[in-house]
Write an enzyme that holds these catalytic residues in place. Structure first.
Site, PDB file in Angstrom:
ATOM      1  N   ASP A   1     103.834  72.956  29.977  1.00 60.19           N
ATOM      2  CA  ASP A   1     104.729  74.075  30.244  1.00 60.19           C
ATOM      3  C   ASP A   1     104.977  74.872  28.969  1.00 60.19           C
ATOM      4  OD1 ASP A   1     106.239  75.723  31.816  1.00 60.19           O
ATOM      5  OD2 ASP A   1     107.819  74.285  32.251  1.00 60.19           O
ATOM      6  N   GLY A   2     105.418  76.113  29.156  1.00 61.15           N
ATOM      7  CA  GLY A   2     105.759  76.977  28.038  1.00 61.15           C
ATOM      8  C   GLY A   2     107.118  77.603  28.253  1.00 61.15           C
TER       9      GLY A   2
ATOM     10  N   GLU B   1     102.397  78.670  27.793  1.00 55.98           N
ATOM     11  CA  GLU B   1     101.788  77.937  28.900  1.00 55.98           C
ATOM     12  C   GLU B   1     100.331  77.580  28.579  1.00 55.98           C
ATOM     13  OE1 GLU B   1     103.290  77.064  31.724  1.00 55.98           O
ATOM     14  OE2 GLU B   1     104.993  78.423  32.035  1.00 55.98           O
TER      15      GLU B   1
ATOM     16  N   ASP C   1     103.314  74.861  36.273  1.00 57.44           N
ATOM     17  CA  ASP C   1     104.056  75.774  37.147  1.00 57.44           C
ATOM     18  C   ASP C   1     103.646  77.232  36.943  1.00 57.44           C
ATOM     19  OD1 ASP C   1     105.287  76.553  34.777  1.00 57.44           O
ATOM     20  OD2 ASP C   1     107.199  75.577  35.222  1.00 57.44           O
TER      21      ASP C   1
ATOM     22  N   HIS D   1     111.313  74.320  38.077  1.00 57.37           N
ATOM     23  CA  HIS D   1     112.732  74.024  38.330  1.00 57.37           C
ATOM     24  C   HIS D   1     112.964  73.563  39.772  1.00 57.37           C
ATOM     25  CE1 HIS D   1     113.294  75.887  34.437  1.00 57.37           C
ATOM     26  NE2 HIS D   1     112.732  76.986  34.872  1.00 57.37           N
TER      27      HIS D   1
ATOM     28  N   ASP E   1     109.155  71.127  30.528  1.00 59.25           N
ATOM     29  CA  ASP E   1     109.959  72.336  30.369  1.00 59.25           C
ATOM     30  C   ASP E   1     111.091  72.116  29.372  1.00 59.25           C
ATOM     31  OD1 ASP E   1     110.899  75.086  31.387  1.00 59.25           O
ATOM     32  OD2 ASP E   1     112.654  73.830  31.755  1.00 59.25           O
TER      33      ASP E   1
END
Length: 229
Positions: A8-9, A43, A66, A120, A130
């Site tokens: 994730d970023g 990301e 995501d 989320h 995240d």
């Protein structure tokens, strides 16, 4: 065996202070970032660092992500971009070309499966990645120590084999390495290198005998060697 990870970023401002992270479990994760970048670069960098860190593991890889941009870029759009010389349909350069070229190289010869997860949405691994990416971005925003994590630690071992971050070229963020004691009033820089397994095992063994982190043990050896030159 398949390595299962989330990547994730995060960007505070987009562009702004940015972070990236990948996560396997609490003992196996890595994070970093920049003082200013974008969420998409974060990301992409999370996946790139994961690929580089696990390059010698000899295992397949499954990545929860995501970002549909990242998944589509790596699984659908990249062949067309390459045929056009990394140009889009309008003739302009593809955004984040530098990272995409490195990802294209890192993916060669690897069995990698990407699975999209909604951000989320209480996906445990995605949330963990995240949290770490956001923590890295926040650290850059506050000019504080970046929580970089232990890196890739193969199951059943205590040795990190995380590769240098592609964008950092052997030098990571200028902050104390996680798990080591910073030198008083002195900036530190994380430097990664590869050594034969038997040497790494010996370093870990000696560090454990002294009750310190292997990185701290190695830093002490390097420091004493330089002082004696």
């Amino acid at each position: 065996m398949t390595i299962i990870a989330a990547a994730d970023g995060s960007a505070l401002g987009n562009p702004g202070p940015a972070g990236w992270a990948w996560y396997v479990d609490d003992d196996c994760w890595h994070a970093g970032g920049w003082k200013e970048s974008t969420n998409n670069r974060g990301e992409l960098m999370a996946v790139l660092d994961l690929l580089n860190s696990t390059a010698d593991a000899g295992e397949d890889l499954k990545v929860f992500c995501d970002s549909k941009y990242v998944i589509n870029a790596l699984t659908k759009w990249m062949p067309g971009w390459k045929r056009k010389g990394w140009k889009k349909a309008d003739g302009k350069d593809v955004l984040n070309k530098d990272l995409l070229e490195q990802l294209d190289s890192a993916l060669k010869g690897r069995e990698v499966e990407f699975e999209w997860v909604k951000g989320h949405s209480n996906h445990a691994m995605n949330e963990a990645a995240d949290d770490r990416a956001r923590a890295a971005a926040t650290a850059y925003q506050k000019n504080s120590t970046v929580p970089s994590g232990p890196g890739y630690v193969p199951a059943g071992t205590s040795e990190s084999v995380t590769a240098p971050s592609a964008e950092d070229d052997l030098v990571a963020e200028e902050a104390p390495v996680a798990g080591t004691a910073p030198v008083a009033d002195e900036a530190t820089t994380l430097v990664s290198c590869r050594v034969p397994t038997h040497i790494a095992d010996e370093l870990v063994s000696r560090a454990q005998a002294q009750g310190i982190h292997p990185q701290e043990f190695l830093a002490d050896i390097i420091g004493r060697s330089l002082e004696n030159e």
